[in-house]
Each structure stands twice: as structure tokens, then as C-alpha cells.
Motif scaffolding. Structure first.
Motif, PDB file in Angstrom:
ATOM      1  N   GLU A 118       0.803  -1.222   0.000  1.00  6.14           N
ATOM      2  CA  GLU A 118       0.000   0.000   0.000  1.00  6.14           C
ATOM      3  C   GLU A 118       0.839   1.277   0.000  1.00  6.14           C
ATOM      4  N   GLU A 131     -11.505   6.757  -9.194  1.00  5.74           N
ATOM      5  CA  GLU A 131     -10.874   6.015  -8.107  1.00  5.74           C
ATOM      6  C   GLU A 131     -11.809   4.882  -7.700  1.00  5.74           C
ATOM      7  N   HIS A 132     -11.209   3.725  -7.460  1.00  4.93           N
ATOM      8  CA  HIS A 132     -11.988   2.543  -7.098  1.00  4.93           C
ATOM      9  C   HIS A 132     -11.319   1.848  -5.917  1.00  4.93           C
ATOM     10  N   ASP A 133     -12.130   1.445  -4.950  1.00  7.92           N
ATOM     11  CA  ASP A 133     -11.588   0.764  -3.775  1.00  7.92           C
ATOM     12  C   ASP A 133     -12.574  -0.318  -3.351  1.00  7.92           C
ATOM     13  N   SER A 134     -12.112  -1.561  -3.386  1.00 12.27           N
ATOM     14  CA  SER A 134     -12.938  -2.685  -2.963  1.00 12.27           C
ATOM     15  C   SER A 134     -12.148  -3.534  -1.975  1.00 12.27           C
ATOM     16  N   ARG A 181       0.163   6.669  -6.763  1.00 14.02           N
ATOM     17  CA  ARG A 181      -1.045   7.479  -6.968  1.00 14.02           C
ATOM     18  C   ARG A 181      -0.703   8.960  -6.996  1.00 14.02           C
ATOM     19  N   ARG A 213      -7.663  -1.870  -5.401  1.00 12.12           N
ATOM     20  CA  ARG A 213      -7.757  -0.416  -5.343  1.00 12.12           C
ATOM     21  C   ARG A 213      -7.051   0.154  -6.566  1.00 12.12           C
ATOM     22  N   SER A 214      -7.634   1.197  -7.161  1.00 10.43           N
ATOM     23  CA  SER A 214      -7.026   1.784  -8.351  1.00 10.43           C
ATOM     24  C   SER A 214      -7.319   3.274  -8.429  1.00 10.43           C
ATOM     25  N   LYS A 261      -4.838  -6.160  -3.455  1.00 16.19           N
ATOM     26  CA  LYS A 261      -4.692  -6.323  -2.018  1.00 16.19           C
ATOM     27  C   LYS A 261      -4.418  -7.776  -1.613  1.00 16.19           C
ATOM     28  N   SER A 266      -2.717   0.518  -9.929  1.00 21.22           N
ATOM     29  CA  SER A 266      -3.611  -0.393  -9.222  1.00 21.22           C
ATOM     30  C   SER A 266      -2.831  -1.182  -8.175  1.00 21.22           C
TER      31      SER A 266
END
Length: 211
Positions: free
Chosen positions: A73, A131-134, A80, A138-139, A164, A161
Motif C-alpha cells: 500500500e 478512483e476505485h476501492d474494494s 497514486r 484499489r485503483s 490487495k 492499481s
């Protein structure tokens, strides 16, 4: 494609090989180009198509490339921040203006390309910011589309990206383009060589940015 290519030429005309290298456009001029009022409209109808593959239509050259950046991370956060700062396009022979506030949807920008002995300036606009976070992924993505005073037409999206599950962080680019101006059509082979050079150098720039 990388949207970096030929555009407005700054420098003397005529028999270039015997002339001194054209001067670099002044910083104030480059900033003015990006922030000029009444900026031209986008030059293509498929705005945002880089965010979904089915939007990439025939008739364009499609480019996809990327590189693994590392693990974890903290590295993703560095990647990022670098992407939001457009470090992937600050390559020495390619620059982006303005230097700040480019992570805003709708911001106009200018891409300065130095191919000795000339400088070329192309206009663009930020058309992708997502932005995408699951739970597993994450991207972050940012991209720009060409304005009608750009030598080519199309869009380019840059993404980082983080998986995780595996910890892997990647940098990826997807772009579509085709020549719009006569000069770009005539010099299509040369333009594609620049695009391949951009792809290589952009990956190296992102690896350096997160090292």
C-alpha cells in the motif's frame, strides 16, 4: 497511442538542418496556451471510452502497455501521488503544463514535445478521473483527450492499481488515437515511433517515481 505527437511547431521554418535549434517556448507562453479562454473543444466523440473497452472503436490505433511497480500500500500511495502530478508525462523531452492542479476533471493542459530541432505543443483536457476501492482491489486513473488543435485525435488513460490479495502494484496505460492533421497523417510512421518511445519512457518514469 500516447497522445504525445506533432502539433504546433515553435521555431524558424525553412532548411532546419543548417539553422540553430529553435528556442524553447517561454513558460508564460506554455501556461497561456493551457489556460487560454475559449479553449477549443475536444476533437473526438468517444469521450471516456478508455474507461470501458467496448467503447474503443475501429479506425483508431489502440495501445496498451504497463509495468509492475512493486508491492504494498505505501508504494501504491506514492504511485497514486505521482500519477496525479502527471509524473508519467514529465520525461524531459515531454512536459505537461500547467505544473499543478491537473488532477481536476475538465482542466485544460498543454503537452510540450521536444524533437530536435523543433518543439511541438498539443492541447488536451482532463477527461478521466476515477478512483476505485474494494475489498481486494484499489485503483486510481487519470487521463486526457485531445482538443481540435492537437495533431491527433483520441484519448489516453493512465492507471495505478494495487491488488490487495497479492500486494502487487502496477502502472497501466490504455489509449486510442488516429491522425487528425495532415502533417500527422503524412508522418504517421514517425508519430508511432514517438508513441513507442513515450510508452517506454513513461514506464521508466513511474518506476523511478516510486523507487
Amino acid at each position: 497511442r500516447s497522445a504525445a505527437g506533432c502539433g504546433r511547431v515553435h521555431g524558424p521554418t525553412g532548411r532546419a538542418p543548417r539553422l540553430p535549434p529553435p528556442r524553447r517556448p517561454p513558460a508564460a507562453s506554455r501556461r497561456g496556451y493551457a489556460s487560454r479562454p475559449g479553449a477549443p473543444p475536444l476533437s473526438y466523440p468517444e469521450v471516456g471510452a478508455t474507461t470501458h473497452d467496448e467503447g474503443l472503436r475501429k479506425g483508431y490505433t489502440i495501445a496498451r502497455y504497463g509495468v509492475e511497480l512493486g508491492q504494498g500500500e505505501p508504494l501504491f500511495e506514492r504511485a497514486r501521488a505521482s500519477l496525479a502530478n502527471w509524473d508519467q508525462c514529465r520525461l524531459g523531452w515531454v512536459e505537461v503544463v500547467p505544473e499543478t492542479s491537473l488532477a481536476v476533471l475538465g482542466t485544460n493542459l498543454a503537452v510540450l514535445v521536444h524533437v530536435p530541432p523543433s518543439y511541438f505543443v498539443n492541447g488536451g483536457r482532463v477527461t478521466v478521473l476515477a478512483e476505485h476501492d474494494s475489498e481486494r482491489h484499489r485503483s486510481f486513473s487519470i487521463g486526457y483527450g485531445t482538443l481540435i488543435d492537437h495533431a491527433e485525435q483520441g484519448e489516453e488513460k493512465f492507471s495505478v492499481s494495487w491488488d490487495k490479495t497479492t500486494g502487487l502494484v502496477r502502472y497501466d496505460v490504455v489509449a486510442f488515437s488516429k491522425p487528425r492533421m495532415a502533417a500527422a497523417r503524412l508522418l504517421k510512421f514517425w508519430t508511432r515511433r514517438l508513441q513507442r518511445r513515450f510508452a517506454r519512457d513513461s514506464c521508466l518514469a513511474m518506476q523511478k517515481a516510486v523507487a
